[in-house]
Every structure is written in structure tokens, then in C-alpha cells.
Scaffold this motif. Structure first.
Motif, PDB file in Angstrom:
ATOM      1  N   SER A  42       0.846  -1.191   0.000  1.00 25.46           N
ATOM      2  CA  SER A  42       0.000   0.000   0.000  1.00 25.46           C
ATOM      3  C   SER A  42       0.883   1.243   0.000  1.00 25.46           C
ATOM      4  CB  SER A  42      -0.908  -0.007   1.225  1.00 25.46           C
ATOM      5  OG  SER A  42      -1.926   0.948   1.077  1.00 25.46           O
ATOM      6  N   PHE A  43       0.538   2.199  -0.795  1.00 23.83           N
ATOM      7  CA  PHE A  43       1.238   3.473  -0.985  1.00 23.83           C
ATOM      8  C   PHE A  43       2.515   3.337  -1.816  1.00 23.83           C
ATOM      9  CE2 PHE A  43      -1.234   4.030   2.954  1.00 23.83           C
ATOM     10  CZ  PHE A  43      -2.130   4.968   2.471  1.00 23.83           C
ATOM     11  N   SER A  44       2.660   2.215  -2.544  1.00 21.34           N
ATOM     12  CA  SER A  44       3.755   2.111  -3.514  1.00 21.34           C
ATOM     13  C   SER A  44       3.410   2.984  -4.712  1.00 21.34           C
ATOM     14  CB  SER A  44       3.924   0.667  -4.001  1.00 21.34           C
ATOM     15  OG  SER A  44       4.350  -0.174  -2.978  1.00 21.34           O
ATOM     16  N   LEU A  45       4.393   3.664  -5.238  1.00 24.08           N
ATOM     17  CA  LEU A  45       4.216   4.494  -6.423  1.00 24.08           C
ATOM     18  C   LEU A  45       4.772   3.730  -7.618  1.00 24.08           C
ATOM     19  CD1 LEU A  45       3.185   7.314  -7.231  1.00 24.08           C
ATOM     20  CD2 LEU A  45       5.520   8.140  -6.969  1.00 24.08           C
ATOM     21  N   VAL A  46       3.928   3.535  -8.649  1.00 30.31           N
ATOM     22  CA  VAL A  46       4.335   2.768  -9.826  1.00 30.31           C
ATOM     23  C   VAL A  46       4.032   3.575 -11.081  1.00 30.31           C
ATOM     24  CG1 VAL A  46       3.986   0.532  -8.699  1.00 30.31           C
ATOM     25  CG2 VAL A  46       2.105   1.565  -9.981  1.00 30.31           C
ATOM     26  N   LEU A  47       4.605   3.133 -12.189  1.00 27.52           N
ATOM     27  CA  LEU A  47       4.367   3.770 -13.478  1.00 27.52           C
ATOM     28  C   LEU A  47       3.434   2.875 -14.286  1.00 27.52           C
ATOM     29  CD1 LEU A  47       5.135   6.203 -15.258  1.00 27.52           C
ATOM     30  CD2 LEU A  47       7.001   4.824 -16.176  1.00 27.52           C
ATOM     31  N   LEU A  48       2.385   3.470 -14.825  1.00 29.72           N
ATOM     32  CA  LEU A  48       1.376   2.760 -15.600  1.00 29.72           C
ATOM     33  C   LEU A  48       1.551   3.095 -17.073  1.00 29.72           C
ATOM     34  CD1 LEU A  48      -1.286   1.032 -15.312  1.00 29.72           C
ATOM     35  CD2 LEU A  48      -2.488   3.217 -15.456  1.00 29.72           C
ATOM     36  N   ASP A  49       1.663   2.058 -17.914  1.00 26.03           N
ATOM     37  CA  ASP A  49       1.734   2.238 -19.365  1.00 26.03           C
ATOM     38  C   ASP A  49       0.319   2.113 -19.905  1.00 26.03           C
ATOM     39  OD1 ASP A  49       2.136   2.196 -22.092  1.00 26.03           O
ATOM     40  OD2 ASP A  49       3.625   0.587 -22.061  1.00 26.03           O
ATOM     41  N   LYS A  50      -0.220   3.196 -20.417  1.00 24.90           N
ATOM     42  CA  LYS A  50      -1.602   3.212 -20.897  1.00 24.90           C
ATOM     43  C   LYS A  50      -1.746   2.697 -22.326  1.00 24.90           C
ATOM     44  CE  LYS A  50      -3.539   6.785 -18.012  1.00 24.90           C
ATOM     45  NZ  LYS A  50      -4.245   8.064 -18.042  1.00 24.90           N
ATOM     46  N   GLN A  51      -0.647   2.395 -23.010  1.00 22.84           N
ATOM     47  CA  GLN A  51      -0.692   1.843 -24.370  1.00 22.84           C
ATOM     48  C   GLN A  51       0.241   0.638 -24.448  1.00 22.84           C
ATOM     49  OE1 GLN A  51       0.417   5.175 -26.806  1.00 22.84           O
ATOM     50  NE2 GLN A  51      -1.638   6.012 -26.790  1.00 22.84           N
ATOM     51  N   PRO A  52      -0.081  -0.433 -23.690  1.00 27.34           N
ATOM     52  CA  PRO A  52       0.866  -1.539 -23.607  1.00 27.34           C
ATOM     53  C   PRO A  52       0.844  -2.509 -24.779  1.00 27.34           C
ATOM     54  CG  PRO A  52      -1.048  -2.030 -22.312  1.00 27.34           C
ATOM     55  CD  PRO A  52      -1.237  -0.627 -22.844  1.00 27.34           C
ATOM     56  N   GLY A  53      -0.100  -2.368 -25.679  1.00 24.61           N
ATOM     57  CA  GLY A  53      -0.242  -3.386 -26.721  1.00 24.61           C
ATOM     58  C   GLY A  53      -1.060  -4.532 -26.162  1.00 24.61           C
TER      59      GLY A  53
END
Length: 155
Positions: A42-53
């Protein structure tokens, strides 16, 4: 005065570019809850790829769950064509024991009615912390439709 105006213009361009990147390509995401422990706390900051294929088994995704009216972060455990069935309180995916099942009254019908094949355009999601995860094993979540996938968490 002109120097200040040019700084303001550059700053506005940078902010606009950052907003566009966040809307269409990558977004910082703060994990809430412990359903993905130990992978993400909880409260981990991650990067989200919105165009992953394409999405694959094992990918961690952000899924917009309409029944909960929020996004949930889970791992794709089964993809279209995979076979699911319940046996002795355990979920089997392609005949491999995967996860314990909740009480039958909260399980989706497709898990209690014999073998089920994940249809095209759908995924079966599980949290990494199986004892503390509301995921596709529960009727309120069920199968995740591809159109609800927001993106893939980059590791």
C-alpha cells in the motif's frame, strides 16, 4: 519583461506536455491496499503504461471495475482460451492449482458450474496476496473485460 514572458511560455509548454503524456501514455499510480503484497505494498508508487499493446498472463494491470466504481490493480492469471475449474475449494487454471476459492455464495457462477473457458476479450485477475484480495474469484468482480483495462504496471 520579455524574459519573464518566455519563461512562463516554456513552463506552460512543459506542463501541457506532461499532462498529455499522463493522459495518453504513462501515468504515475499510487497503490492502495495490500492485495498485491509482496509485489506492491500500500502506498507504492508505480508507473502505468496506458498503451501496452497486448496483455499477457502474468502482467500486472489497472482495471476499471464498474461494480466497485474504481480502478483495481491485479495480476492477469488467465487469458482468453484458458480453462478454469473448481476442485476441493481450489481454483485450477489449465489443470494447475492456483488459488483458494471463497465461499460458493460469493463465487461467480462460472467457477462453480464445472469447467469454464475464458472467452475472447476477457481476463481472469488475481491479487498476489490471495487471502486479502477481492478479484475475479468473487462475483462482484468476475471476469475483467479488455475494454476496462486502463494499462499495464511497469516493473
Amino acid at each position: 519583461m520579455r524574459k519573464n514572458a518566455s519563461y512562463i511560455l516554456v513552463l506552460a509548454a512543459v506542463v501541457l506536455l506532461a499532462m498529455l503524456v499522463s493522459i495518453f501514455k504513462w501515468q504515475l499510480l499510487l497503490i492502495h491496499g495490500d492485495s498485491m503484497t509482496p509485489t506492491y505494498r500500500s502506498f507504492s508508487l508505480v508507473l502505468l503504461d496506458k498503451q501496452p499493446g497486448a496483455y499477457s498472463r502474468g502482467d500486472v494491470v489497472l482495471y476499471r471495475c464498474e461494480s466497485l466504481d474504481r480502478g483495481i490493480v491485479k495480476r492477469i492469471a488467465a487469458v482468453p482460451g484458458d480453462r478454469l475449474r473448481a476442485e476441493d475449494g481450489t481454483l485450477l487454471i489449465n489443470d494447475e492449482p492456483t488459488a483458494p476459492l471463497p465461499a460458493e455464495s460469493v463465487c461467480p457462477e462460472y467457477l462453480t458450474a464445472g469447467e469454464f473457458t475464458v472467452p475472447e476479450g476477457c481476463f481472469f485477475l488475481l491479487g498476489d496476496n490471495l487471502e486479502h484480495s477481492i478479484d475475479s474469484r468473487y462475483a462482484q468482480i468476475g471476469l475483467a473485460e479488455e475494454r476496462g483495462m486502463v494499462g499495464k504496471v511497469l516493473t
